[in-house]
Design an enzyme around this catalytic site. Sequence first.
Site, PDB file in Angstrom:
ATOM      1  N   HIS A  43      13.029   2.818  -7.200  1.00 17.33           N
ATOM      2  CA  HIS A  43      13.909   2.407  -8.307  1.00 17.33           C
ATOM      3  C   HIS A  43      14.739   1.213  -7.838  1.00 17.33           C
ATOM      4  CE1 HIS A  43      12.789   5.663 -11.036  1.00 17.33           C
ATOM      5  NE2 HIS A  43      12.472   6.270  -9.902  1.00 17.33           N
ATOM      6  N   ARG A  44      14.184   0.031  -8.051  1.00 11.42           N
ATOM      7  CA  ARG A  44      14.730  -1.194  -7.461  1.00 11.42           C
ATOM      8  C   ARG A  44      16.074  -1.582  -8.031  1.00 11.42           C
ATOM      9  NH1 ARG A  44       9.405  -4.089  -9.274  1.00 11.42           N
ATOM     10  NH2 ARG A  44       9.750  -2.484 -10.849  1.00 11.42           N
ATOM     11  N   ARG A  77      17.116   3.529  13.683  1.00 12.12           N
ATOM     12  CA  ARG A  77      17.130   2.605  14.820  1.00 12.12           C
ATOM     13  C   ARG A  77      18.431   2.744  15.596  1.00 12.12           C
ATOM     14  NH1 ARG A  77      16.325  -3.401  13.478  1.00 12.12           N
ATOM     15  NH2 ARG A  77      15.678  -3.449  15.651  1.00 12.12           N
ATOM     16  N   ARG A 118      11.780  10.703 -14.013  1.00 13.47           N
ATOM     17  CA  ARG A 118      11.813  11.721 -12.959  1.00 13.47           C
ATOM     18  C   ARG A 118      12.241  13.101 -13.442  1.00 13.47           C
ATOM     19  NH1 ARG A 118       8.684   9.199  -9.154  1.00 13.47           N
ATOM     20  NH2 ARG A 118       9.557   7.169  -8.567  1.00 13.47           N
TER      21      ARG A 118
HETATM   22  C1  LIG Z   1       4.965  10.114 -12.200  1.00 15.62           C
HETATM   23  C2  LIG Z   1       5.091   8.888 -11.360  1.00 15.62           C
HETATM   24  C3  LIG Z   1       4.069   8.521 -10.505  1.00 15.62           C
HETATM   25  C4  LIG Z   1       4.178   7.387  -9.694  1.00 15.62           C
HETATM   26  N1  LIG Z   1       3.157   7.041  -8.843  1.00 15.62           N
HETATM   27  C5  LIG Z   1       3.268   5.942  -8.075  1.00 15.62           C
HETATM   28  C6  LIG Z   1       2.232   5.562  -7.176  1.00 15.62           C
HETATM   29  O1  LIG Z   1       1.224   6.215  -7.083  1.00 15.62           O
HETATM   30  N2  LIG Z   1       2.404   4.448  -6.398  1.00 15.62           N
HETATM   31  C7  LIG Z   1       3.537   3.686  -6.502  1.00 15.62           C
HETATM   32  O2  LIG Z   1       3.646   2.676  -5.801  1.00 15.62           O
HETATM   33  N3  LIG Z   1       4.539   4.012  -7.334  1.00 15.62           N
HETATM   34  C8  LIG Z   1       4.436   5.122  -8.115  1.00 15.62           C
HETATM   35  N4  LIG Z   1       5.462   5.469  -8.960  1.00 15.62           N
HETATM   36  C9  LIG Z   1       6.668   4.624  -8.999  1.00 15.62           C
HETATM   37  C10 LIG Z   1       6.675   3.721 -10.219  1.00 15.62           C
HETATM   38  O3  LIG Z   1       5.565   2.835 -10.225  1.00 15.62           O
HETATM   39  C11 LIG Z   1       7.973   2.900 -10.253  1.00 15.62           C
HETATM   40  O4  LIG Z   1       8.022   2.079  -9.106  1.00 15.62           O
HETATM   41  C12 LIG Z   1       9.200   3.768 -10.280  1.00 15.62           C
HETATM   42  O5  LIG Z   1       9.065   4.802 -11.221  1.00 15.62           O
HETATM   43  C13 LIG Z   1      10.427   2.934 -10.619  1.00 15.62           C
HETATM   44  O6  LIG Z   1      10.365   2.578 -11.976  1.00 15.62           O
HETATM   45  P1  LIG Z   1      10.919   1.201 -12.507  1.00 15.62           P
HETATM   46  O7  LIG Z   1      10.129   0.048 -11.954  1.00 15.62           O
HETATM   47  O8  LIG Z   1      10.978   1.330 -14.006  1.00 15.62           O
HETATM   48  O9  LIG Z   1      12.432   1.220 -11.933  1.00 15.62           O
HETATM   49  P2  LIG Z   1      13.266   0.022 -11.329  1.00 15.62           P
HETATM   50  O10 LIG Z   1      12.565  -0.604 -10.181  1.00 15.62           O
HETATM   51  O11 LIG Z   1      14.643   0.577 -11.097  1.00 15.62           O
HETATM   52  O12 LIG Z   1      13.303  -1.034 -12.487  1.00 15.62           O
HETATM   53  C14 LIG Z   1      14.016  -0.746 -13.699  1.00 15.62           C
HETATM   54  C15 LIG Z   1      13.494  -1.671 -14.785  1.00 15.62           C
HETATM   55  O13 LIG Z   1      13.822  -3.023 -14.441  1.00 15.62           O
HETATM   56  C16 LIG Z   1      12.754  -3.863 -14.815  1.00 15.62           C
HETATM   57  N5  LIG Z   1      12.213  -4.497 -13.606  1.00 15.62           N
HETATM   58  C17 LIG Z   1      12.500  -4.183 -12.317  1.00 15.62           C
HETATM   59  N6  LIG Z   1      11.839  -4.989 -11.482  1.00 15.62           N
HETATM   60  C18 LIG Z   1      11.095  -5.817 -12.244  1.00 15.62           C
HETATM   61  C19 LIG Z   1      10.194  -6.860 -11.975  1.00 15.62           C
HETATM   62  N7  LIG Z   1       9.848  -7.214 -10.742  1.00 15.62           N
HETATM   63  N8  LIG Z   1       9.625  -7.486 -12.995  1.00 15.62           N
HETATM   64  C20 LIG Z   1       9.909  -7.166 -14.274  1.00 15.62           C
HETATM   65  N9  LIG Z   1      10.761  -6.170 -14.629  1.00 15.62           N
HETATM   66  C21 LIG Z   1      11.352  -5.512 -13.612  1.00 15.62           C
HETATM   67  C22 LIG Z   1      11.727  -3.013 -15.538  1.00 15.62           C
HETATM   68  O14 LIG Z   1      12.016  -2.999 -16.923  1.00 15.62           O
HETATM   69  C23 LIG Z   1      11.974  -1.646 -14.961  1.00 15.62           C
HETATM   70  O15 LIG Z   1      11.568  -0.575 -15.797  1.00 15.62           O
HETATM   71  C24 LIG Z   1       5.357   6.594  -9.752  1.00 15.62           C
HETATM   72  C25 LIG Z   1       6.391   6.976 -10.623  1.00 15.62           C
HETATM   73  C26 LIG Z   1       6.277   8.106 -11.417  1.00 15.62           C
HETATM   74  C27 LIG Z   1       7.424   8.491 -12.313  1.00 15.62           C
END
Ligand SMILES: Cc1cc2nc3c(=O)[nH]c(=O)nc-3n(C[C@H](O)[C@H](O)[C@H](O)COP(=O)(O)OP(=O)(O)OC[C@H]3O[C@@H](n4cnc5c(N)ncnc54)[C@H](O)[C@@H]3O)c2cc1C
Length: 234
Positions: A82-83, A93, A188
């Site tokens: 969740h970036r 470390r 989540r």
């Molecule tokens: C059921 C489930 C299975 C998953 N399986 C995997 C897996 O197998 N492998 C894996 O690597 N991850 C996996 N994930 C993680 C998933 O891909 C997301 O990284 C994670 O849920 C964070 O979501 P997010 O990017 O919406 O959140 P955040 O990173 O907090 O981002 C919030 C919102 O900001 C925007 N945003 C953020 N960064 C960018 C960007 N660079 N460009 C454009 N918009 C952006 C988007 O609107 C995003 O929804 C899984 C997640 C879930 C819930």
Amino acid sequence: MTDINFRNDITIQLDDWMGDDAKVIRMAKASIKKTGGDMEEAARMGFINFLMRERHGVPFEHCAITFYFELPIFVMRQLAKHRISSISEASGRYTELAPEFYLAQAGRPMVQVGKAGAYQFERGTYQQFQGYRFATEATSKRAWAYYRDLLAEGVARELARSVLPVNIYTSGYVTVNLRSLMNLLSLRTAEEHAVIQGHPQYEIELMAQEMERIFAARFPLTHAAFDRNGRVAP
Ligand SMILES: Cc1cc2nc3c(=O)[nH]c(=O)nc-3n(C[C@H](O)[C@H](O)[C@H](O)COP(=O)(O)OP(=O)(O)OC[C@H]3O[C@@H](n4cnc5c(N)ncnc54)[C@H](O)[C@@H]3O)c2cc1C
């Protein structure tokens, strides 16, 4: 070999927070140079509901919560995806890790059935749980003993830690604004009335449920509007 602790908790505690429901309204009313300070309770609820429904997300970004966490590494990795959050985590470390390892409690659903992307998890048999417990205890103890041996031989903590498994605990703080928190909760948690069904891992859902409990206590109107509008982040 024996000085290690097995835990099954997913710990989330409130450390700090910024803002309240009134601040969400104030930020939204900035466009018309008003504060919303004179609004009745029902009108405040209605206004926040309107922001949520129409996906006016920015006012929610002005409020944030800082959580203290203690999580196994495999859950931490999911949290770190969740970036839109700020994470400060204990260093492997600069400090020696603590011998704290996750061992799921009996009854944790442990058998995956169904198709990819639509898995269900069912409770396993007694034998399956015993096998999991034996393997977890044995590898944790063995890895911890290697870690201690390597440190005793003078190997740097940053390298010695690489022998440890992903069920070892880490700790730290995560600060997340409400818009991003609602995105996290939508992904989540698995609530039947959500517009889009979540499929979280059991352990990260425990983490999210505790975050949601704290969120609801500090921002009751925002939380109620999130839940009422299908748990979609604005
Ligand atoms: C059921 C489930 C299975 C998953 N399986 C995997 C897996 O197998 N492998 C894996 O690597 N991850 C996996 N994930 C993680 C998933 O891909 C997301 O990284 C994670 O849920 C964070 O979501 P997010 O990017 O919406 O959140 P955040 O990173 O907090 O981002 C919030 C919102 O900001 C925007 N945003 C953020 N960064 C960018 C960007 N660079 N460009 C454009 N918009 C952006 C988007 O609107 C995003 O929804 C899984 C997640 C879930 C819930």
